[in-house]
Design a protein around this motif. Sequence first.
Motif, PDB file in Angstrom:
ATOM      1  N   ASN A  89     -22.210 -16.907  13.853  1.00  0.00           N
ATOM      2  CA  ASN A  89     -23.633 -17.160  14.088  1.00  0.00           C
ATOM      3  C   ASN A  89     -23.892 -17.487  15.561  1.00  0.00           C
ATOM      4  OD1 ASN A  89     -22.676 -19.704  14.381  1.00  0.00           O
ATOM      5  ND2 ASN A  89     -23.988 -20.644  12.819  1.00  0.00           N
ATOM      6  N   GLU A  90     -25.134 -17.679  15.868  1.00  0.00           N
ATOM      7  CA  GLU A  90     -25.488 -17.813  17.285  1.00  0.00           C
ATOM      8  C   GLU A  90     -24.892 -19.064  17.898  1.00  0.00           C
ATOM      9  OE1 GLU A  90     -29.687 -17.929  18.333  1.00  0.00           O
ATOM     10  OE2 GLU A  90     -28.920 -18.331  20.368  1.00  0.00           O
ATOM     11  N   VAL A  91     -24.889 -20.141  17.127  1.00  0.00           N
ATOM     12  CA  VAL A  91     -24.353 -21.402  17.650  1.00  0.00           C
ATOM     13  C   VAL A  91     -22.891 -21.208  18.070  1.00  0.00           C
ATOM     14  CG1 VAL A  91     -23.805 -23.782  17.056  1.00  0.00           C
ATOM     15  CG2 VAL A  91     -25.933 -22.759  16.251  1.00  0.00           C
ATOM     16  N   THR A  92     -22.112 -20.602  17.171  1.00  0.00           N
ATOM     17  CA  THR A  92     -20.698 -20.387  17.472  1.00  0.00           C
ATOM     18  C   THR A  92     -20.541 -19.459  18.675  1.00  0.00           C
ATOM     19  OG1 THR A  92     -20.174 -20.679  15.152  1.00  0.00           O
ATOM     20  CG2 THR A  92     -18.512 -19.602  16.500  1.00  0.00           C
ATOM     21  N   GLN A  93     -21.333 -18.400  18.682  1.00  0.00           N
ATOM     22  CA  GLN A  93     -21.226 -17.453  19.791  1.00  0.00           C
ATOM     23  C   GLN A  93     -21.546 -18.103  21.128  1.00  0.00           C
ATOM     24  OE1 GLN A  93     -23.541 -13.973  19.009  1.00  0.00           O
ATOM     25  NE2 GLN A  93     -22.219 -13.325  17.321  1.00  0.00           N
ATOM     26  N   ARG A  94     -22.567 -18.966  21.120  1.00  0.00           N
ATOM     27  CA  ARG A  94     -22.920 -19.639  22.381  1.00  0.00           C
ATOM     28  C   ARG A  94     -21.803 -20.574  22.810  1.00  0.00           C
ATOM     29  NH1 ARG A  94     -28.438 -22.400  22.800  1.00  0.00           N
ATOM     30  NH2 ARG A  94     -27.462 -22.889  24.799  1.00  0.00           N
ATOM     31  N   ALA A  95     -21.185 -21.230  21.823  1.00  0.00           N
ATOM     32  CA  ALA A  95     -20.075 -22.125  22.148  1.00  0.00           C
ATOM     33  C   ALA A  95     -18.933 -21.330  22.766  1.00  0.00           C
ATOM     34  CB  ALA A  95     -19.601 -22.846  20.891  1.00  0.00           C
ATOM     35  N   GLN A  96     -18.615 -20.188  22.157  1.00  0.00           N
ATOM     36  CA  GLN A  96     -17.510 -19.377  22.659  1.00  0.00           C
ATOM     37  C   GLN A  96     -17.792 -18.896  24.072  1.00  0.00           C
ATOM     38  OE1 GLN A  96     -17.571 -16.548  19.458  1.00  0.00           O
ATOM     39  NE2 GLN A  96     -15.863 -17.540  18.377  1.00  0.00           N
ATOM     40  N   SER A  97     -19.011 -18.423  24.284  1.00  0.00           N
ATOM     41  CA  SER A  97     -19.308 -17.897  25.608  1.00  0.00           C
ATOM     42  C   SER A  97     -19.351 -19.032  26.636  1.00  0.00           C
ATOM     43  CB  SER A  97     -20.585 -17.058  25.546  1.00  0.00           C
ATOM     44  OG  SER A  97     -21.560 -17.557  26.392  1.00  0.00           O
ATOM     45  N   GLY A  98     -19.797 -20.222  26.184  1.00  0.00           N
ATOM     46  CA  GLY A  98     -19.810 -21.369  27.088  1.00  0.00           C
ATOM     47  C   GLY A  98     -18.407 -21.793  27.491  1.00  0.00           C
ATOM     48  N   VAL A  99     -17.518 -21.840  26.522  1.00  0.00           N
ATOM     49  CA  VAL A  99     -16.134 -22.234  26.814  1.00  0.00           C
ATOM     50  C   VAL A  99     -15.527 -21.252  27.814  1.00  0.00           C
ATOM     51  CG1 VAL A  99     -13.815 -22.376  25.817  1.00  0.00           C
ATOM     52  CG2 VAL A  99     -15.736 -23.476  24.662  1.00  0.00           C
ATOM     53  N   LEU A 100     -15.768 -19.972  27.583  1.00  0.00           N
ATOM     54  CA  LEU A 100     -15.191 -18.970  28.479  1.00  0.00           C
ATOM     55  C   LEU A 100     -15.782 -19.072  29.877  1.00  0.00           C
ATOM     56  CD1 LEU A 100     -14.824 -16.113  25.952  1.00  0.00           C
ATOM     57  CD2 LEU A 100     -13.016 -16.958  27.453  1.00  0.00           C
ATOM     58  N   GLU A 101     -17.084 -19.334  29.948  1.00  0.00           N
ATOM     59  CA  GLU A 101     -17.693 -19.451  31.273  1.00  0.00           C
ATOM     60  C   GLU A 101     -17.048 -20.599  32.045  1.00  0.00           C
ATOM     61  OE1 GLU A 101     -21.938 -19.976  31.386  1.00  0.00           O
ATOM     62  OE2 GLU A 101     -22.015 -19.444  33.515  1.00  0.00           O
ATOM     63  N   LEU A 102     -16.763 -21.686  31.320  1.00  0.00           N
ATOM     64  CA  LEU A 102     -16.111 -22.822  31.979  1.00  0.00           C
ATOM     65  C   LEU A 102     -14.696 -22.462  32.442  1.00  0.00           C
ATOM     66  CD1 LEU A 102     -17.348 -25.734  29.697  1.00  0.00           C
ATOM     67  CD2 LEU A 102     -18.022 -25.271  32.055  1.00  0.00           C
ATOM     68  N   PHE A 103     -13.970 -21.750  31.583  1.00  0.00           N
ATOM     69  CA  PHE A 103     -12.616 -21.352  31.988  1.00  0.00           C
ATOM     70  C   PHE A 103     -12.646 -20.516  33.256  1.00  0.00           C
ATOM     71  CE2 PHE A 103     -10.730 -21.914  27.613  1.00  0.00           C
ATOM     72  CZ  PHE A 103      -9.868 -22.904  28.037  1.00  0.00           C
TER      73      PHE A 103
END
Lengths: 814, 209
Positions: A89-103
């Motif tokens: 879902n969108e929440v999970t997707q945003r979390a994943q993309s956020g984590v990657l952006e930080l990495f």
Amino acid sequence: MTATESTEAATGVPFFLNGKSLTANKGELLIDACERNGVHIPRFCYHERMTPVGMCRMCLVEVDTGRGPALQPSCMLPVTPEMKVQTENEVTQRAQSGVLELFLINHPLDCPVCDKGGECPLQDNAYSYGPGESRFVEEKRHYEKPIPISDLVNLDRERCILCDRCTRFSKEVAGDPLIHFMGRGSETQVNTFPDHPFSSYFSGNTVQICPVGALTASPYRFKARPWDLTATESTAVIDGTGARIALQSSQDELVRVLGVDSEAINWGWLSDKERFGYESANSSSRLTEPLVKTGSGQTSDIGFAPIRWNNALARTAAALGANPERVGVIGGARLSVEAQYAWSKLLSKVALISNVDADLGDGIPADLALGLPRASIAETVAPGSVVVLMAGDPKEELPTLFLRLRHAAVEDGVSIVEITPRRTSLTKHAALSLHPRPGALGSVTEAMANGSFSGTVGGVEGSDLQAAAELLGSDRPVTVILGRANLAESSDFLRDAVQSILTIAPNAKFLPALRRGNLMGAFEMGLAPGFGMGGVPTEGGCSTEQILRAVVGGQIETLLLLGADPLSDFPDRALAAQAFDQVTNLIALDTFLSSSSTLADIVLPAAGFGEVDGSFLNIEGRLSPIQAKVTSKGQSRDDWLIAVGVAASLGADLGFSTLEELRIDLSANVASFSQVDWINLGRGDDGPLLDSTRDWSPEFGERKAVPAVDGYGLALVVDHKLWDLGTLVQNSATLAGLPEKAGLALSRSDFEKLATEEGERVTIETERASANLVVTIDDSCPRGTAHIPFRLPGFDVGELISVSSPVTTIRVAR
Amino acid sequence: MSRLSAANETLAREIISRYPRPKSALIPLLHLAQEQDGYVAADAMEQLAELVGVAPAEVLGTCTFYEMFKREPVGKYVLNICTNLSCQLNGGEELLHHAEQALGVRPGDVTDDGLFTVEDVECIAACTEAPCMQVNYRYEYRLTTSDFDELINDIRTGNRSDLPEHGTLGLVRQHIPADRLAGNESPEEAGTPSWFASRQPAPEDSGKA
Ligand code: SF4
Ligand code: FES
């Protein structure tokens, strides 16, 4: 237990994954439950074979356990009943993309020049789940480009995403916590202590599991790009464990070996010898054409000239066919099972030669390896069992098995009882450590069996004997790991010890600790004195020791070496040297010119690691495939084809001319192989465990007398190190420098008697030879013993060993 | 410098014996090493690793996590000058600048005589007393540049014997009698510690109004 709990145990834990109702196993982590149900959750730090730590947050998913939805790391969360999980879902997707952006804020975008590029989890996840663009315009963090953290591993700290996989592996799995997180916050980095390099035997695993290109291995660095590689699954043939591997090549050259996760054997891990030993296959010193000796025969004048294969085969046939009882054959552990079968058939059926031994007097007698009730590796390490270690240090000799044993002792409540001449790498985790004086193994185990626990026996306290006897006599399953812990001590004592242990634990099973490649296969194929194919006892046949003696005595004049190097590997150097001096015909089948094959009259070049198809029988009796990945070097040939060629020169037909025909013939003639499904061997499983029950059992005979203790001398303990002067290590460019220099190690009290300083040279003396060695204190040596490892640079300890004395005693003086 | 002195090694063993697991003693031991040499020497870390049974890399990992463990020699007196908001508004920056000028060093450096290290630090929790500074973690409040000069002068002339050298945590060392130690058993296996068992039960009526 409540009603729901008991249904859970029986039927699993019901949960909802993206709206679908599914069941997880009790205690299963969410990330695993999803994977099993076909939903992959991206991850960096989670690794199935290590404790989850929740470091990276890549695996965040939205979970509702009834308290409302929230993001949770799925690698840290066991599934609970009725849990609702959203992975897309969108929440999970945003979390994943956020984590990657930080990495990606600090991770360099040097993918085009990074070894990991193309097979990089960070790259893959960034493509699949990442934001596509970074909002970060500032300068990234910079570190010095790769720093070597050992001779084999380089660390590029800029690329590290601090997943804790390498550090966790080194501490948790290998037990060598030589790398650690240093610093804090954005300054955190992985590093070693200054001047304490990451010289773990297992360091290469960290390179394989690093989810980015932060850790790279020197042998592979910049050698190839992942998309140029092709791979095949095979088996590591370096020691008897038979770890499962993937062989990768580029442009017909082996460039990398990776561990394959096999539940039965290596769990994905490899020792650095199994991982990087492939380098030797590419060595320019490989034998590529048949050779014949030229020159006067004087050692100073030896040279070789190439000859044609048919000529070489004809000469070999002539030498073997002339006088079978005057021929001795040593070696065969390097060969595949198929090649062992072909040679065994040639020797026993065509040439009628019975003096055949694949062991070089440094392992255990074939009847013990073949005839004792066999335990599988899984049985050995089963939770709650008792393991008796009567073998050399597994970390040095069978390193991947060591990882399983260590895990068993640390995590699974397996009690290890060590009965070894000195402390091993497992001592730290052992329930009991008994260190009988060399020569006293039989009497120590006998005292355990007889219940004579007063005083000390052979240097072991009565209370320890009693405790060990109680553990062995308990109703827990007992496995004995049986190997050769001391090359300077007769293997007869081992036989006595086995007999005693069987009186304490009649149901004990055995796992032979055979460190030399496919030795189990060789024994099973009849390359052992007194045994035919399938472990069937036969009449006559000399062991390697007897063969060498017979050469010296003039009864044997022709020696055939099947990939063996007795001049370096046979423990008694003087005997081997004398035999090689006296032998009339010497024929060597080898991949390199070893110290033995250099003296050969005829050298037959064999195809090497990664160049042949076949199979491997590991110490537990599991048959797994060996696959060819590259073409064999020069004119070198498969070992089995050479046997067929020799047979043809003798005017005989072995009955097969292809590998398939050979396998059919093998299955027809060796009972334990009759059920083998050759076509599907190792496809999708770990390979079959072959039946190892026999209709005979080893005979124990007279017990050996305990040698008298020489109060002025020290009993010598000689064992193997992983890195030594062996052919494989020495022909692998990156490994060749790893063996340490030979030295003498003594217990503190014996050392103090010498009144010298650590690091000083002392004189050691036996009836045979004397030498000058650097001395150190080593707490792993019991009082009264002296330790010198085998085949290390600086000193050949084989010079001190005489196989005719049951133990070797040395005198040490300043 | 180096490994622990014999006396400190004995002390180290005593410290270790206070903890159920030797490894737990690592931070007090790092302080002990820093007290001995003014910083934590590499040799000392190797020795601590042996003493508590971990790898040197693990000791270094712990040590590097904390800024207050110095791994290079520092001055006998470490001057932490705060330039965070409250201090900045009250002249912290100027104070730091003055210190640099007066001592001839940049933040992080040691003066040639080995006496002072100046550090530019974030909030040290004395905002009401800004601008403030710590000398070996002992506070000096509302410091003017002339206060600073006076302080330096006092230290140089030996008038600040109340300030211990860098590395000393407390002026009084804690000693726990042997019979009151927790011992080295793991918490799972340990029985009731003596100091706990020897406690008197609370009086019947305690907690009642
Ligand atoms: S080096 Fe690799 S494996 Fe180790 S912490 Fe960094 S990213 Fe993880
Ligand atoms: S995979 Fe779960 S936090 Fe890293």
